[in-house]
Design a protein around this motif. Sequence first.
Motif, short mmCIF file in Angstrom:
data_model
loop_
_atom_site.label_atom_id
_atom_site.label_comp_id
_atom_site.label_asym_id
_atom_site.label_seq_id
_atom_site.Cartn_x
_atom_site.Cartn_y
_atom_site.Cartn_z
N ALA A 28 27.02 72.89 -87.17
CA ALA A 28 27.05 74.15 -87.92
C ALA A 28 28.43 74.45 -88.49
O ALA A 28 28.55 75.28 -89.39
CB ALA A 28 26.58 75.30 -87.03
N GLN A 38 21.97 80.95 -95.93
CA GLN A 38 20.56 80.65 -96.05
C GLN A 38 20.41 79.24 -96.63
O GLN A 38 21.22 78.80 -97.44
CB GLN A 38 19.90 81.67 -96.97
CG GLN A 38 18.41 81.72 -96.92
CD GLN A 38 17.90 82.90 -97.73
OE1 GLN A 38 18.04 82.93 -98.94
NE2 GLN A 38 17.29 83.86 -97.05
N THR A 84 14.01 78.22 -91.41
CA THR A 84 14.35 79.00 -90.22
C THR A 84 15.60 78.39 -89.59
O THR A 84 16.00 77.26 -89.92
CB THR A 84 13.20 78.96 -89.20
OG1 THR A 84 13.06 77.60 -88.74
CG2 THR A 84 11.90 79.46 -89.79
N SER A 85 16.22 79.11 -88.69
CA SER A 85 17.41 78.56 -88.00
C SER A 85 17.03 77.29 -87.23
O SER A 85 17.83 76.35 -87.17
CB SER A 85 18.05 79.60 -87.08
OG SER A 85 17.12 80.07 -86.14
N ASN A 89 18.74 73.65 -87.97
CA ASN A 89 19.26 72.83 -86.87
C ASN A 89 18.63 71.44 -86.90
O ASN A 89 19.32 70.43 -86.73
CB ASN A 89 18.99 73.52 -85.53
CG ASN A 89 19.48 72.70 -84.36
OD1 ASN A 89 20.58 72.13 -84.39
ND2 ASN A 89 18.67 72.61 -83.33
#
Length: 178
Positions: A28, A38, A84-85, A89
Amino acid sequence: MAQNTFAQDEAANTKCIRKNSISEKERASYFPFAEASQVKIISFRDKGDLNEMPGQQLIRHLLSLKMGKDLFNEALYDETAVLTSEQINQLSDIIFNFSYTKLPIEDYDVYCYNPRNAIFFLDAENHIIAYIELCFGCNKYRSSDKRLSLGDYCTEKYDMIKAIFEKSHIVYGISTIK
């Protein structure tokens, strides 16, 4: 017979495996994930000129974008989805942690490059900060920044990325191309 064995060995060597264990937190912190508020994925269907190779309009469109200045305009694309997160990931895990088993395959010239999909990285104000343009037909890509790549090529990497698109209900370029 030896030629078949070599081809089988080469295919086995390019099989995707988890070679790295870069943590979610570290991934990240890499560009463009660190700057993106986003991540959106899209499909783009060429409009108009039927004599033109598919994907050329998407290529021209993406090349015209000014990173950090142009806003993401959902109306320009056929299908869009916000990752989505968990999916972000998963995407960064595929990019940074999966690689070939032993040896990379030779990079052959590809003449089928007809991108129909892209991944956009957007800042908090909806400005496009980076993108990856994808052709799932020949498993090639182009990115907006030399710091952004899909990592080492391995045979299943594009299928793993394609699964993210499918789960997000992007159809064109994934399961249909007409």
